[in-house]
Motif scaffolding. Structure first.
Motif, mmCIF file in Angstrom:
data_model
loop_
_atom_site.group_PDB
_atom_site.id
_atom_site.type_symbol
_atom_site.label_atom_id
_atom_site.label_comp_id
_atom_site.label_asym_id
_atom_site.label_seq_id
_atom_site.Cartn_x
_atom_site.Cartn_y
_atom_site.Cartn_z
ATOM 1 N N VAL A 188 26.459 35.691 45.501
ATOM 2 C CA VAL A 188 27.342 34.935 44.598
ATOM 3 C C VAL A 188 27.061 33.446 44.676
ATOM 4 O O VAL A 188 27.133 32.740 43.666
ATOM 5 C CB VAL A 188 28.855 35.180 44.837
ATOM 6 N N VAL A 189 26.728 32.973 45.880
ATOM 7 C CA VAL A 189 26.425 31.547 45.988
ATOM 8 C C VAL A 189 25.188 31.221 45.150
ATOM 9 O O VAL A 189 25.169 30.245 44.395
ATOM 10 C CB VAL A 189 26.201 31.156 47.467
ATOM 11 N N LEU B 287 31.883 25.445 45.028
ATOM 12 C CA LEU B 287 30.866 26.121 44.230
ATOM 13 C C LEU B 287 31.458 26.761 42.984
ATOM 14 O O LEU B 287 30.742 27.325 42.168
ATOM 15 C CB LEU B 287 30.160 27.189 45.069
ATOM 16 N N GLY C 85 26.176 31.172 41.626
ATOM 17 C CA GLY C 85 26.969 29.976 41.335
ATOM 18 C C GLY C 85 26.086 28.762 41.151
ATOM 19 O O GLY C 85 26.225 28.004 40.191
ATOM 20 N N LEU C 86 25.134 28.597 42.061
ATOM 21 C CA LEU C 86 24.254 27.428 41.969
ATOM 22 C C LEU C 86 23.414 27.493 40.705
ATOM 23 O O LEU C 86 23.213 26.505 40.019
ATOM 24 C CB LEU C 86 23.344 27.370 43.200
ATOM 25 N N ARG D 132 26.227 40.048 31.717
ATOM 26 C CA ARG D 132 24.901 39.794 32.249
ATOM 27 C C ARG D 132 24.553 40.787 33.361
ATOM 28 O O ARG D 132 25.424 41.192 34.118
ATOM 29 C CB ARG D 132 24.844 38.375 32.814
ATOM 30 N N GLU E 143 25.980 34.755 27.008
ATOM 31 C CA GLU E 143 25.024 35.359 27.943
ATOM 32 C C GLU E 143 23.871 36.058 27.238
ATOM 33 O O GLU E 143 22.920 36.469 27.876
ATOM 34 C CB GLU E 143 25.734 36.367 28.846
ATOM 35 N N LEU F 238 33.195 29.437 42.514
ATOM 36 C CA LEU F 238 32.954 30.872 42.384
ATOM 37 C C LEU F 238 34.295 31.567 42.183
ATOM 38 O O LEU F 238 35.322 31.074 42.625
ATOM 39 C CB LEU F 238 32.285 31.395 43.653
ATOM 40 N N VAL G 276 27.637 39.095 54.273
ATOM 41 C CA VAL G 276 26.797 37.910 54.125
ATOM 42 C C VAL G 276 25.907 38.042 52.884
ATOM 43 O O VAL G 276 25.740 37.084 52.121
ATOM 44 C CB VAL G 276 25.946 37.701 55.395
ATOM 45 N N GLY H 5 33.553 39.407 49.357
ATOM 46 C CA GLY H 5 32.480 39.192 50.321
ATOM 47 C C GLY H 5 33.024 38.931 51.714
ATOM 48 O O GLY H 5 32.589 39.541 52.694
ATOM 49 N N THR I 27 22.162 25.916 34.759
ATOM 50 C CA THR I 27 21.903 26.236 33.350
ATOM 51 C C THR I 27 23.010 25.759 32.428
ATOM 52 O O THR I 27 22.783 25.540 31.255
ATOM 53 C CB THR I 27 21.726 27.753 33.144
ATOM 54 N N VAL J 185 27.078 43.419 42.399
ATOM 55 C CA VAL J 185 27.013 41.959 42.418
ATOM 56 C C VAL J 185 25.686 41.477 42.999
ATOM 57 O O VAL J 185 25.043 40.577 42.448
ATOM 58 C CB VAL J 185 28.196 41.395 43.221
ATOM 59 N N ILE K 144 29.929 38.809 37.655
ATOM 60 C CA ILE K 144 31.306 39.298 37.690
ATOM 61 C C ILE K 144 32.072 38.771 36.476
ATOM 62 O O ILE K 144 33.112 39.281 36.102
ATOM 63 C CB ILE K 144 31.979 38.876 39.017
ATOM 64 N N THR K 145 31.540 37.730 35.833
ATOM 65 C CA THR K 145 32.180 37.166 34.647
ATOM 66 C C THR K 145 31.710 37.872 33.373
ATOM 67 O O THR K 145 32.030 37.428 32.276
ATOM 68 C CB THR K 145 31.874 35.678 34.535
ATOM 69 N N THR L 299 36.228 32.619 34.383
ATOM 70 C CA THR L 299 37.641 32.974 34.435
ATOM 71 C C THR L 299 38.276 32.487 35.707
ATOM 72 O O THR L 299 37.843 32.792 36.770
ATOM 73 C CB THR L 299 37.802 34.503 34.383
ATOM 74 N N ARG M 168 25.423 26.795 37.518
ATOM 75 C CA ARG M 168 25.742 25.377 37.438
ATOM 76 C C ARG M 168 24.591 24.631 36.790
ATOM 77 O O ARG M 168 24.774 23.738 35.991
ATOM 78 C CB ARG M 168 25.929 24.813 38.843
ATOM 79 N N ARG N 255 13.719 35.808 32.485
ATOM 80 C CA ARG N 255 15.011 36.419 32.228
ATOM 81 C C ARG N 255 15.383 37.416 33.310
ATOM 82 O O ARG N 255 16.555 37.668 33.537
ATOM 83 C CB ARG N 255 14.993 37.122 30.863
ATOM 84 N N ILE O 273 26.520 39.746 50.144
ATOM 85 C CA ILE O 273 27.340 39.526 48.944
ATOM 86 C C ILE O 273 27.555 38.037 48.732
ATOM 87 O O ILE O 273 27.365 37.501 47.636
ATOM 88 C CB ILE O 273 28.722 40.206 49.067
ATOM 89 N N LEU O 274 27.939 37.338 49.803
ATOM 90 C CA LEU O 274 28.230 35.909 49.657
ATOM 91 C C LEU O 274 26.987 35.151 49.225
ATOM 92 O O LEU O 274 27.043 34.286 48.351
ATOM 93 C CB LEU O 274 28.781 35.341 50.963
ATOM 94 N N GLU P 180 18.715 32.206 25.929
ATOM 95 C CA GLU P 180 20.127 32.562 26.017
ATOM 96 C C GLU P 180 20.952 31.457 25.368
ATOM 97 O O GLU P 180 20.631 30.278 25.497
ATOM 98 C CB GLU P 180 20.558 32.717 27.478
ATOM 99 N N LEU Q 292 32.755 40.657 55.378
ATOM 100 C CA LEU Q 292 32.236 39.839 56.482
ATOM 101 C C LEU Q 292 33.200 39.825 57.665
ATOM 102 O O LEU Q 292 32.798 40.068 58.809
ATOM 103 C CB LEU Q 292 31.979 38.423 55.979
#
Lengths: 481, 309, 333
Positions: free
Chosen positions: B297-298, C119, B301-302, B255, A94, C121, B291, C129, B307, B245, B251-252, C333, B305, B3, B293-294, A139, C133
């Motif tokens: 994260v979505v 996805l 995630g996208l 970053r 990262e 996640l 909503v 989340g 990068t 978040v 969360i991983t 993870t 994927r 960045r 939060i989701l 990165e 919700l």
């Protein structure tokens, strides 16, 4: 004899029942490239891990620059000027290139203020020295594998390392990048650094190394000047026997094509325009460098990373492979390269591993039949001569060779039409190796089509009926075996 | 520029939300209510800074709400016993650090998964508090409220304190070696070990520090009202993790930065007053928070994927 | 089952210890509180542990696959509201309303499953989340104050009366528990859950349908949470938006206490049942021992930490564990 940078004598290291190193001695002088050569599983990586402080030897004496070292930790290794460039770089994905270099080069002090400009300038200078065109602000996770490797080398140079260990550095480099790397290594040598260079590739060693130490089955076979050796002698030291006679011969005519791929490509993994045929009863060896796209081709055929162009025919019927499940259902089996991560599930029992790919057939309507499972497992244990306490022993308690047999047995249980083997004898002791060879030959004799990926040249030459050579994602040549 | 894309997009969303409020609910921008809102949220900012550190180091802490409550009540009790303010503050911070150290020892020392350890800590601390207090509020002495400064000044002081801390920590995370070590540990603990750092020690200290910040936040909460509610901080952990978040901290691990967290916190924080001013049912707040939060994260995630290829 | 298997014997040991703890609890409380051992009280314990028990059952396969679901308590609340709304305001007969509620639960589980498998996640943050919700939707639908009451007596029977000498919902619970036990211990699905928990990549290379299996466990969990919501409504006689608050924590505690490894792969349904029982007996027994309710919660948390530390010690003494070497394709993870 004066300037030994490093001297390890009589080092022994065991992992559980497996003795990875047995009384190995090794020394490195300043201004030399000392190659470390050996088959997979010969103990090279264990030796490196001892020298970098990642593992502690069970026994042995280590001296670095005249200083006896009792307990080498990664931190002290670092201080003593040992740097290691792993096959798989250990970087912070990262963080940026500049920061990765800085974390390695700047002293560990908690309250120090970070000078970003100096970091960036330093990184730029170091990257320039290894001839890399990489932005210091990129990165790490956005870089390719060779780029990451160059960052590692830049880090080692920046650390003013006196001892640089390179573990298969050319494995995934193009020939141009390789050339550049050799230049960098020679420059390092000229500046007084000792380089330990691990490689499979004999041509690298003859081009670059001054001396070579050969490991076999955890023991040192000997150390020689490279100039005193011929390629054939070196191979004999590595393999420990005359090559040709140990492989069971093929016989008879191959049957109809089982697998035939036409202009197969997969953009994500770089496989392109592969045309290849494997016939019943035939072993086709797939040779080439690591990173030439052999595993990637196997993954495409097995549906792990589905192909996006071209065609696959299985027994003259056109098929698409979107997932491993489909491939399995069509009679394809793939024994992967990375046994511990992909080939078996270490924590599960031998029986559970052996039946994992035949759930549907062995357990109709999803109902476990434990008796039948145990019987089948015992059958395979006997047939493949797997040395284990029994079908319910966890696979992690087995030696590498026997784990590999479990991985192989799992796929034989599916009674596949096409068996794809990826480095089937990597990290396997000599005894198990020839047993695996015998099993593979026997399968082919019974009419199975076998596609065997191997970096072990004698193995490819000895086992294959035909050899396909891959380079840069495609088939470069097909040779008779 | 590229960045900080993630942080900037949260800031942009926040700006859009604030602008929309200018147009549709100008009533939102009144000094006193806005000041109260910010003062009420300032402890949350402090806690969020701590939790952000923990998440950057690739751990999680869901016991902050309970720690917050324990520290609040203890601070209140000490103040009621007549301890002077600085002493109470010290005690709260120390207590928080101790609680953090307990979590940290289990996680870094025994290498237990942080989610389960802090889950257990959350239940244990909360129930212990309920047992000991039986729901009784702690009455505070007069001079404690607003630090004895009067409401308006007190509010400014609290907000100033939170913002100062945030700025200092954001700066430290970027510019001090210790901050970068936290990123390194979260990015790859093994690589950090090879680079000569001590990831387990780092993890432990991060939890201790987070506990201390929670203690401070509890103190900032205590001085805002005449009584201490033993139930204070309920749900705080989720609010804070959500903000972290949404603010772009992965969360991983490894970053994200604190300014993003700040923007995320404000974005989530303005949902409820915005709903009131827009005359939408306030009961939609939690759903909208979920909503957001989701969505965050979505989006992450996208992006990852893309990068990673 | 075959023997001489490391992790299996360890788990066997764990469950035996838990059983011993349970029996000790029983005898202790019996000696302290005279009414504790009565049949009525046993029924009480059963009745109060069914909903958390159901969530714990649903969580077991999820944790076996190495995942987690924090949203189940919230989903219970949402489903209770949906059920009440469908019955009272949409005038659906109770069986149909219940059927629709189960459908909603499964759909909610499918949302989790979609985000987690498609996805890729992390389950922790996805279900955090949806935790927000689902509870938020429940609050929005009821505007925080609406509750649904006056259910017909025959429906309340399900939560308050007896069937064959047992509380009615206990029979349903036993049925669900048996179903989960069979799924986890006697079918290929259960085997795949473990394989995925130990090594998702390894399972994929073995040709197991990893995504489908993971989706299955989250959807089943949604379905089970909906069932728990209906039983909750029948027991309490009312559906409100805060139903099931905090249940997910007790459910996770029960599962982990029952010997299921939070890292995935290791665990059992009967262990979970013992975990649920241990917690339920503890909290009920403490009331009979004239201890405040909160002590039970506190002890549960401590018990969880103790159980975890116990399982971590042998690993630590064995020099565990360096992180496995990273590869370029290594995922989150």
């Amino acid at each position: 004899m004066a300037d030994f940078l490093l001297r390890l004598s009589d080092a022994t290291k065991s992992f559980g029942a497996v003795r990875a190193l047995n009384g190995v001695s090794f020394e490195l002088r300043a201004r030399e490239v000392h190659a470390l050569l050996g088959e997979n599983g010969a103990g090279k990586s264990t030796l490196i891990r001892i020298l970098t402080g990642a593992h502690q030897p069970d026994r042995g004496h280590l001296e670095i620059r005249g200083q006896t070292i009792r307990h080498l930790s990664p931190a002290t290794a670092h201080q003593l000027g040992i740097a290691c460039i792993y096959q798989q770089p250990t970087l912070f994905p990262e963080l940026t290139v500049a920061e990765n270099l800085a974390l390695r080069l700047e002293p560990v002090s908690v309250t120090r203020r970070v000078n970003w400009r100096a970091r960036r300038e330093h990184a730029t200078a170091l990257l320039k020295r290894v001839g890399a065109v990489i932005s210091p602000d990129a990165e790490i996770r956005s870089l390719s594998m060779p780029e990451q490797q160059l960052v590692e080398i830049a880090g080692a140079i920046g650390a003013g390392a006196r001892i640089v260990i390179m573990d298969e550095p050319t494995a995934s480099l193009t020939s141009k990048e390789q050339h550049l790397l050799f230049e960098v290594v020679r420059e390092l040598r000229a500046s007084g650094v000792g380089v330990i260079y691990i490689s499979h590739r004999l041509e690298d060693i003859f081009q670059l190394a001054d001396r070579v130490t050969v490991l076999r089955d955890g023991e040192s076979v000997g150390t020689n000047q490279v100039d005193d050796l011929t390629e054939a002698e070196l191979i004999r030291m590595m393999v420990g026997r005359e090559v040709s006679q140990f492989y069971p011969p093929g016989e008879g005519q191959p049957g109809n094509p089982v697998l035939s791929v036409r202009r197969l490509g997969c953009a994500v993994t770089g496989v392109r325009e592969v045309t290849l045929e494997v016939r019943a009863g035939e072993i086709v060896g797939l040779a080439g460098l690591v990173g030439a796209g052999r595993t990637e081709l196997a993954r495409a055929i097995f549906g792990l990373t589905p192909a996006d162009s071209g065609e696959i025919f299985l027994q003259a019927r056109r098929v698409t492979m979107r997932s491993p499940q489909e491939a399995v259902a069509l009679g394809i089996a793939y024994v992967p390269e990375d046994r511990r991560r992909h080939g078996v599930i270490l924590e599960m029992s031998v029986a559970h591993n052996l039946t994992m790919a035949i759930h549907r057939r062995l357990f109709p309507r999803a109902w476990l039949r434990l008796k039948a499972e145990e019987r089948l497992a015992e059958n395979f244990i006997q047939q493949l001569a797997i040395r284990t306490d029994g079908p319910s022993a966890p696979v992690s308690s087995l030696s590498g060779g026997n784990q590999q047999k479990v991985s192989l047995g799992r796929w034989l249980a599916t009674k596949p039409k096409l068996l794809i083997l990826d480095e089937p004898t990597q990290g396997v002791d000599v005894g198990a190796k020839s047993e695996i060879h015998r099993i593979i030959r026997e399968l082919a004799r019974k009419g199975m089509a076998v596609l065997m990926i191997s970096s072990d040249l004698p193995e490819v030459l000895g086992m294959s009926d035909r050899i396909a050579v891959m380079r840069a994602g495609t088939i470069a040549a097909i040779l008779p075996g | 520029m590229k960045r900080h894309f993630r942080e900037l997009s949260v800031a942009a969303a926040l700006a859009v939300a604030l602008l929309a409020l200018v147009v549709f609910a100008p009533g939102f921008y009144q000094l006193q209510p806005l000041l109260s809102l910010l003062a009420r949220e300032s402890p949350t900012i402090v806690v969020a800074c701590g939790v952000a550190l923990v998440i950057i180091s690739r751990q999680i802490d869901i016991s902050v709400g309970s720690q917050f409550a324990v520290c609040s009540v203890c601070a209140g009790l000490l103040a009621a016993m007549g301890w002077p303010l600085p002493a109470v503050l010290m005690a709260a911070v120390l207590l928080g650090a101790t609680l953090g150290a307990l979590n940290g020892a289990l996680i870094a020392g025994l290498r237990l998964p942080s989610i389960v350890v802090t889950l257990a800590a959350m239940v244990t601390l909360r129930e212990a508090l309920r047992w000991l207090r039986q729901g009784r509020f702690v009455d505070l002495p007069e001079n404690l409220q607003w630090l004895g400064l009067g409401q308006m000044t007190g509010q400014f002081a609290l907000i100033g304190c939170a913002v100062l801390l945030l700025t200092a920590m954001a700066w430290a995370m970027k510019n001090l070696a210790v901050g970068r070590f936290i990123y390194a540990i979260g990015s790859d603990a093994e690589a950090a070990r090879l680079a000569g750092l001590r990831p387990q020690l780092g993890t432990f200290l991060t939890f201790v520090f987070m506990g201390a910040l929670t203690g401070l936040a509890a103190m900032m909460n205590v001085v805002q009202s005449p009584q201490v509610d033993p139930k204070s901080g309920t749900g705080l952990e989720l609010k804070v993790i959500a903000a972290v978040v949404v603010g772009g901290v992965a969360i991983t691990g490894g970053r994200g930065n604190l300014w993003g967290v700040f923007a995320g916190l404000l974005l989530l924080g303005c949902i409820s007053p915005a709903l009131t001013h827009l005359r939408v049912d306030a009961y939609w707040e939690k759903a909208i928070q979920g909503v957001i939060i989701l969505l965050a994260v979505v989006a992450d995630g996208l992006r990852s994927r893309k990068t990673n290829r | 089952m075959p023997k001489a298997n490391n992790w299996k014997t360890r788990i066997g040991g764990h469950e035996t210890v838990l059983l011993a703890v349970l029996i000790a609890e029983w005898f202790y409380f019996n000696s302290v509180g005279p009414r504790f051992g009565s049949l009525d009280n046993s029924h009480d314990i059963l009745r109060h542990s069914v909903e958390i028990g159901l969530l714990a059952l649903a969580l077991t396969p999820i944790i076996l696959t190495g995942g987690i679901d924090l949203s189940l308590g919230s989903l219970l609340g949402l489903c209770a509201i949906v059920f009440g709304k469908l019955w009272r305001d949409a005038f659906l007969p109770i069986p149909i309303a219940a059927g629709c509620t189960l459908g909603v639960g499964a759909l909610a589980g499918a949302l989790n499953a979609l985000l987690i498998t498609k996805l890729r996640l992390p389950p922790l943050i996805v279900t955090l989340g949806t935790y927000s919700l689902f509870r938020g939707l429940a609050e929005a639908i009821t505007r925080g104050l609406d509750t649904f009451t006056n259910f017909p007596a025959w429906f309340l029977f399900l939560g308050q009366e007896h069937w064959w000498g047992l509380p009615a919902q206990a029979l349903i619970f036993l049925g669900v528990a048996a179903a989960f036990w069979v799924l986890v211990h006697r079918t290929t699905c259960g085997r795949s859950f473990r394989a995925i928990g130990f090594s998702p990549e390894g399972a994929r290379y073995a040709g197991l349908p990893v995504e489908r299996r993971v989706a299955l466990v989250y959807m089943l969990a949604g379905l089970t949470a909906a069932l728990a919501a209906i039983i909750y409504t029948a027991r309490v006689g009312q559906a409100k938006a805060d139903a099931g608050t905090g249940y997910e924590l007790f459910a996770i505690t029960a599962v982990v206490l029952g010997g299921t490894s939070i890292f995935g792969g290791v665990g059992s349904v009967h262990g979970t049942l013992l975990g649920v029982a241990a917690i339920a007996v503890l909290s009920n027994g403490l009331v009979h021992a004239r201890q405040p309710r909160e002590v039970a919660g506190m002890l549960t948390g401590l018990l969880l930490i103790l159980a975890l530390s116990g399982s971590a010690l042998p690993r630590l003494l064995a020099g565990w564990p360096r992180k496995p070497t990273r590869t370029p394709s290594a995922n989150s993870t």
